[in-house]
Structures are given as C-alpha cells and as structure tokens.
Motif scaffolding. Structure first.
Motif, short mmCIF file in Angstrom:
data_model
loop_
_atom_site.label_atom_id
_atom_site.label_comp_id
_atom_site.label_asym_id
_atom_site.label_seq_id
_atom_site.Cartn_x
_atom_site.Cartn_y
_atom_site.Cartn_z
N ARG A 14 0.82 -1.20 0.01
CA ARG A 14 -0.09 -0.06 -0.24
C ARG A 14 0.75 1.44 0.23
O ARG A 14 0.50 2.28 -0.45
CB ARG A 14 -1.01 0.04 1.32
CG ARG A 14 -2.13 -1.08 1.11
CD ARG A 14 -2.83 -0.89 2.30
NE ARG A 14 -3.71 -1.96 2.61
CZ ARG A 14 -4.26 -2.45 3.80
NH1 ARG A 14 -4.09 -1.48 4.88
NH2 ARG A 14 -4.69 -3.48 3.81
N PRO A 17 5.21 2.37 -4.33
CA PRO A 17 4.79 2.41 -5.78
C PRO A 17 4.62 0.88 -6.44
O PRO A 17 5.16 0.07 -6.09
CB PRO A 17 5.85 3.08 -6.65
CG PRO A 17 7.12 3.16 -5.71
CD PRO A 17 6.60 2.90 -4.36
N PRO A 18 3.62 0.89 -7.38
CA PRO A 18 3.44 -0.44 -8.06
C PRO A 18 4.83 -0.93 -8.69
O PRO A 18 5.76 -0.21 -8.85
CB PRO A 18 2.49 -0.14 -8.98
CG PRO A 18 2.57 1.11 -9.45
CD PRO A 18 3.01 1.95 -8.23
N HIS A 23 0.99 -2.37 -14.71
CA HIS A 23 0.42 -1.11 -15.15
C HIS A 23 -0.99 -1.26 -14.86
O HIS A 23 -1.44 -0.17 -15.49
CB HIS A 23 0.77 -1.27 -16.61
CG HIS A 23 2.21 -1.29 -17.17
ND1 HIS A 23 3.17 -0.16 -17.08
CD2 HIS A 23 3.00 -2.08 -17.35
CE1 HIS A 23 4.25 -0.48 -17.25
NE2 HIS A 23 4.25 -1.77 -17.52
N HIS A 25 -2.91 -1.30 -12.43
CA HIS A 25 -3.32 -0.86 -11.11
C HIS A 25 -2.53 0.23 -10.27
O HIS A 25 -0.98 0.15 -10.69
CB HIS A 25 -3.44 -2.17 -10.14
CG HIS A 25 -2.42 -2.94 -9.88
ND1 HIS A 25 -2.57 -4.18 -10.75
CD2 HIS A 25 -1.36 -2.88 -9.24
CE1 HIS A 25 -1.22 -4.90 -10.40
NE2 HIS A 25 -0.48 -4.15 -9.41
N ARG A 26 -2.97 1.01 -9.46
CA ARG A 26 -2.24 2.23 -8.72
C ARG A 26 -1.23 1.70 -7.58
O ARG A 26 -0.14 1.86 -7.50
CB ARG A 26 -2.86 3.03 -8.32
CG ARG A 26 -3.84 4.13 -9.27
CD ARG A 26 -4.72 5.22 -8.85
NE ARG A 26 -5.14 4.77 -7.45
CZ ARG A 26 -4.98 5.62 -6.19
NH1 ARG A 26 -4.20 6.57 -6.36
NH2 ARG A 26 -5.53 5.36 -5.12
N ARG A 27 -1.53 0.64 -6.97
CA ARG A 27 -0.83 -0.21 -5.90
C ARG A 27 -1.06 -1.59 -6.16
O ARG A 27 -1.91 -2.22 -6.73
CB ARG A 27 -1.69 0.18 -4.75
CG ARG A 27 -1.43 1.69 -4.24
CD ARG A 27 -0.29 2.31 -3.79
NE ARG A 27 -0.17 3.43 -3.66
CZ ARG A 27 0.70 4.71 -4.14
NH1 ARG A 27 1.41 3.99 -4.87
NH2 ARG A 27 0.46 5.70 -3.70
N CYS A 28 0.11 -2.34 -5.50
CA CYS A 28 0.26 -3.91 -5.65
C CYS A 28 -0.28 -4.47 -4.40
O CYS A 28 -0.05 -5.53 -4.16
CB CYS A 28 1.58 -4.08 -5.90
SG CYS A 28 2.19 -3.98 -7.60
#
Length: 53
Positions: A14, A17-18, A23, A25-28
């Motif tokens: 959270r 950065p991803p 590509h 999603h904004r977060r992993c």
C-alpha cells in the motif's frame, strides 16, 4: 522478519509504488506478483539467517 502476518505483504504494498511491470493498478496490495516477490524475499532472508547460524 518484520512480520509473519499474512497481510504483511499487502500492507507494505500500500505504501510503495507499483512494480514496474504492473500497469493495470495504482498499488500492488492485491497483486499476486508483489505477493510472490515478498515471499521470495522472506525465504531468502530465512536462508541467509540459517546460513549464519
């Protein structure tokens, strides 16, 4: 080990950065790639720790 909690990888993701290859999603924090990378790092840390014992 910082945490043995099953949510540790998700919580960490959270605030980072991803992954470069992620590509879609904004977060992993729900990303299997991030989870598998986290698992590999934990296992590598355990192996390194056992080697020093």
């Amino acid at each position: 080990m910082a945490s043995g909690d099953s949510l540790a990888w998700s919580f960490a993701a959270r605030w980072q950065p991803p992954l470069p290859e992620c590509h879609s999603h904004r977060r992993c924090n729900n990303c299997v790639k991030f989870a598998l990378n986290w698992r590999r790092k934990v296992l590598d840390t355990i192996e390194t720790s056992e080697d020093k014992s």
